[in-house]
Enzyme design. Structure first.
Site, PDB file in Angstrom:
ATOM      1  N   VAL A   1      35.594  50.413  39.702  1.00 41.69           N
ATOM      2  CA  VAL A   1      36.880  51.048  39.390  1.00 41.69           C
ATOM      3  C   VAL A   1      37.147  51.005  37.888  1.00 41.69           C
ATOM      4  CG1 VAL A   1      39.384  50.845  39.687  1.00 41.69           C
ATOM      5  CG2 VAL A   1      37.887  50.587  41.652  1.00 41.69           C
ATOM      6  N   ASP A   2      36.868  49.872  37.279  1.00 38.42           N
ATOM      7  CA  ASP A   2      37.101  49.692  35.843  1.00 38.42           C
ATOM      8  C   ASP A   2      36.360  50.758  35.035  1.00 38.42           C
ATOM      9  OD1 ASP A   2      38.007  48.484  33.492  1.00 38.42           O
ATOM     10  OD2 ASP A   2      36.540  46.865  33.562  1.00 38.42           O
TER      11      ASP A   2
ATOM     12  N   SER B   1      39.101  42.960  43.687  1.00 34.84           N
ATOM     13  CA  SER B   1      38.119  41.885  43.903  1.00 34.84           C
ATOM     14  C   SER B   1      37.092  42.168  44.992  1.00 34.84           C
ATOM     15  CB  SER B   1      38.790  40.534  44.184  1.00 34.84           C
ATOM     16  OG  SER B   1      39.346  40.011  42.999  1.00 34.84           O
TER      17      SER B   1
ATOM     18  N   TYR C   1      33.031  41.374  42.693  1.00 31.61           N
ATOM     19  CA  TYR C   1      33.612  40.026  42.833  1.00 31.61           C
ATOM     20  C   TYR C   1      33.485  39.501  44.260  1.00 31.61           C
ATOM     21  CZ  TYR C   1      35.576  40.209  38.092  1.00 31.61           C
ATOM     22  OH  TYR C   1      35.739  40.251  36.723  1.00 31.61           O
TER      23      TYR C   1
END
Length: 169
Positions: free
Chosen positions: A32-33, A121, A125
């Protein structure tokens, strides 16, 4: 607050703010980042670099949130938050819940009426989607934010099913 689910690319949504599941550097990454930085263009990175040069020299701590311009995105702002890395031996769910609360706090300060959240997350993550969806829904339902509309963005079928289950639908 109305909570909805949308199966979409978060970078295409016309909301006041989109949430970026960022890393603490705020300088872009994968998932997403990376998508938000690519679609939003250089203005987002410039704003993030300014934050790093001024108020966040050590980066954004996990569970916190900060806003920048949305650059070329249809949204007005990007609210960056850093979720916890999942651990089987340590309960980090309070940090994940804090991401949602802090994003709503920042959205309220901006005057945002609508916010779109990715599944924080759950990518690299490693947070299990069903658990992350339940934490997101429980946290959002328990918050008294003035934000009127929240969209939970499901990037795939599993995320959509987990959000539906968490909402009791």
């Amino acid at each position: 607050m109305r909570i909805g689910i949308v199966h979409a690319d978060i970078t295409t949504l016309q909301v006041d703010a989109v949430v970026n599941a960022a890393n603490s550097s705020l300088l872009g990454g994968g998932g997403v980042d990376g998508a938000i930085h690519r679609a939003g263009g250089p203005a987002i990175l410039k704003a993030c670099r300014e934050l790093r040069a001024t108020t966040l020299p050590d980066g954004l701590p996990r569970g916190q949130a900060v806003a920048t311009t949305a650059g070329k995105l249809p949204a007005r702002w990007v609210i960056h938050t850093v979720g916890p890395v999942y651990s089987r031996t340590e309960d980090r769910s309070a940090i994940l819940a804090s991401c949602y609360r802090e994003c709503l706090r920042v959205a309220a300060e901006l005057g945002a009426a609508s916010v779109a959240f990715p599944a924080i997350s759950t990518g690299v993550y490693g947070w299990p989607m069903a658990s992350a969806a339940q934490i997101a829904v429980d946290t959002l339902r328990g918050d008294d934010s003035p934000v009127g509309k929240v969209l939970l963005v499901a990037f795939g079928d599993e995320a959509e099913a987990c959000y539906l289950a968490a909402l009791g639908r």
